[in-house]
Write an enzyme that holds these catalytic residues in place. Structure first.
Site, PDB file in Angstrom:
ATOM      1  N   ASP A   3      -6.526  -6.943  12.045  1.00  0.00           N
ATOM      2  CA  ASP A   3      -7.686  -7.266  11.198  1.00  0.00           C
ATOM      3  C   ASP A   3      -8.848  -7.883  11.975  1.00  0.00           C
ATOM      4  O   ASP A   3     -10.008  -7.616  11.697  1.00  0.00           O
ATOM      5  CB  ASP A   3      -7.253  -8.174  10.037  1.00  0.00           C
ATOM      6  N   ARG A  17      -1.862   2.290  -6.509  1.00  0.00           N
ATOM      7  CA  ARG A  17      -1.585   0.964  -5.928  1.00  0.00           C
ATOM      8  C   ARG A  17      -2.874   0.156  -5.918  1.00  0.00           C
ATOM      9  O   ARG A  17      -3.898   0.600  -5.380  1.00  0.00           O
ATOM     10  CB  ARG A  17      -1.079   1.147  -4.504  1.00  0.00           C
ATOM     11  N   HIS A  53      -3.378  -1.366  12.552  1.00  0.00           N
ATOM     12  CA  HIS A  53      -4.610  -2.021  12.991  1.00  0.00           C
ATOM     13  C   HIS A  53      -4.414  -3.534  13.056  1.00  0.00           C
ATOM     14  O   HIS A  53      -3.419  -4.069  12.566  1.00  0.00           O
ATOM     15  CB  HIS A  53      -5.782  -1.675  12.061  1.00  0.00           C
ATOM     16  N   HIS A 108      -0.534  -4.282  11.771  1.00  0.00           N
ATOM     17  CA  HIS A 108       0.113  -3.842  10.524  1.00  0.00           C
ATOM     18  C   HIS A 108      -0.500  -2.542  10.011  1.00  0.00           C
ATOM     19  O   HIS A 108      -1.559  -2.120  10.485  1.00  0.00           O
ATOM     20  CB  HIS A 108      -0.018  -4.934   9.462  1.00  0.00           C
TER      21      HIS A 108
HETATM   22  O1  AKG Z   1      -3.410  -3.551   1.048  1.00  0.00           O
HETATM   23  C1  AKG Z   1      -2.681  -3.959   1.941  1.00  0.00           C
HETATM   24  O2  AKG Z   1      -1.493  -4.211   1.754  1.00  0.00           O
HETATM   25  C2  AKG Z   1      -3.223  -4.167   3.342  1.00  0.00           C
HETATM   26  C3  AKG Z   1      -4.639  -3.814   3.510  1.00  0.00           C
HETATM   27  C4  AKG Z   1      -5.112  -4.076   4.895  1.00  0.00           C
HETATM   28  O3  AKG Z   1      -4.406  -3.998   5.851  1.00  0.00           O
HETATM   29  C5  AKG Z   1      -6.503  -4.465   5.105  1.00  0.00           C
HETATM   30  O4  AKG Z   1      -7.255  -4.563   4.137  1.00  0.00           O
HETATM   31  O5  AKG Z   1      -6.860  -4.709   6.260  1.00  0.00           O
HETATM   32 FE   FE2 Z   2      -5.369  -5.024   7.513  1.00  0.00          FE
END
Ligand code: AKG
Ligand code: FE2
Length: 324
Positions: free
Chosen positions: A236, A303, A234, A293
């Site tokens: 952001d 995690r 996606h 990403h």
């Molecule tokens: O937690 C992560 O490493 C990325 C999370 C992510 O891509 C987001 O919150 O948009």
């Molecule tokens: Fe993200």
């Protein structure tokens, strides 16, 4: 019984051809002799040639191996390994045109260059530990059925089962949070803002904390709803319209506390740039199409991370979560 061919009458021989044949009959043996002589004379050179050919072959094999290694690393570049301590590392990526268009209206907030930054020495381990404990205290009140839980202390949104609830309807903020949680969050937010400003050469005061700002908790449970499918690529800026600069603060360690769950930049050229989460590791990037990403699926353990992001548009600014 004779065959037809044996009965054939031979054509008369062309005298010109006879001459040529004769010439050849004399030349062939002499050529052979000369070749033999030549080989005799150059036996040493032959050996050298064979050695050179072997060396050349080995070089080709070596180059092929190198090429293969290069190809593999092209598909799988670990940009920030969890084994490394990275003071600050930056990579430039050309801004997407939509990002540039969008950010043009906000002077002081336009990056000198789009890209990414990672830093291990900005947030202390003690600060990460405080935020990790805060997240864990919150997630004790709710967790997704499907392995991807979020807790937004600003809005109160907390994953619970297949839905979201408001954590402040389950527990009073004053009972949940310690004073040091609030001061730590504020200090961390300020440090992130400072890092983003210096990494992208923008004014710190042009950045505003924006929504959503949340803690995430991922496990290897099968997804129960689409909200659990965090592993899709996606952008952001598309997912969270207000974002201009994304930052992620990792609260525990890839390879120790969980497996899988690496952060992957999906590059246009069909290879990946990988960031391995690590306690107190901070990553930041421009939120446009230049930085698509996803998070690799977690295969074991838990995690924890925090998404703390910034906008250039004061209309989308939020206050630090007050933990009411
Ligand atoms: O937690 C992560 O490493 C990325 C999370 C992510 O891509 C987001 O919150 O948009
Ligand atoms: Fe993200």
């Amino acid at each position: 019984m004779g065959t037809r061919s044996s009965q054939r009458v031979s054509k008369p021989t062309n005298p010109k051809k006879v001459k040529k044949k004769e010439r050849n009959a004399v030349e062939v043996p002499s050529r052979l002799v000369r070749m033999k002589k030549f080989i005799e004379m150059h036996k040493g050179a032959q050996k050298i040639t064979l050695i050179l050919m072997a060396v050349f072959g080995l070089q080709c094999a070596y180059l092929l191996k190198l090429f293969k290694l290069f190809e593999e690393s092209n598909n799988d570049l670990t940009w920030a390994s969890s084994n490394d301590i990275i003071p600050t590392k930056q990579a430039v990526v050309p801004c997407s045109s939509s990002y540039l268009e969008d950010i043009q209206a906000f002077s002081g907030c336009i990056p000198a260059q789009c890209g990414r930054v990672v830093a291990d020495n900005v947030i202390t381990s003690a600060e990460a530990e405080i935020l990790l404990n805060l997240a864990k205290r919150g997630f004790a009140y709710g967790e997704s059925d499907g392995g991807a839980s979020i807790l937004d202390f600003h809005s109160g949104a907390l994953s619970k089962g297949k839905k979201f609830v408001n954590i402040y309807s389950l527990i009073k903020a004053s009972e949940l949070f310690h004073e040091e949680d609030i001061t730590t969050y504020r200090s961390v937010r300020r440090k992130i803002q400072n890092l983003l400003a210096s990494a992208f050469n923008i004014s710190e005061s042009a950045l505003y904390l924006t929504h959503p700002t949340f803690f995430s908790f991922l496990t290897n449970k099968d997804a129960a709803t689409v909200h659990d499918e965090y592993w899709h690529t996606h952008v952001d800026k598309e997912t969270y319209k207000s974002f201009h600069y994304t930052s992620l603060l990792y609260l525990n360690n890839y390879g120790k506390d969980f497996t899988g769950g690496r952060f992957i930049f999906d590059e246009l050229a069909n290879y990946s740039t990988i960031l391995e989460p690590k306690k107190a590791r901070l990553s930041g990037f421009t939120s446009g199409w230049e930085n698509p990403h996803h998070v690799e699926r977690v295969t074991g353990g838990s995690r924890y991370a925090a998404t703390i992001s910034f906008t250039c548009n004061p209309k989308n600014a939020i206050k630090d979560p007050g933990f009411r």
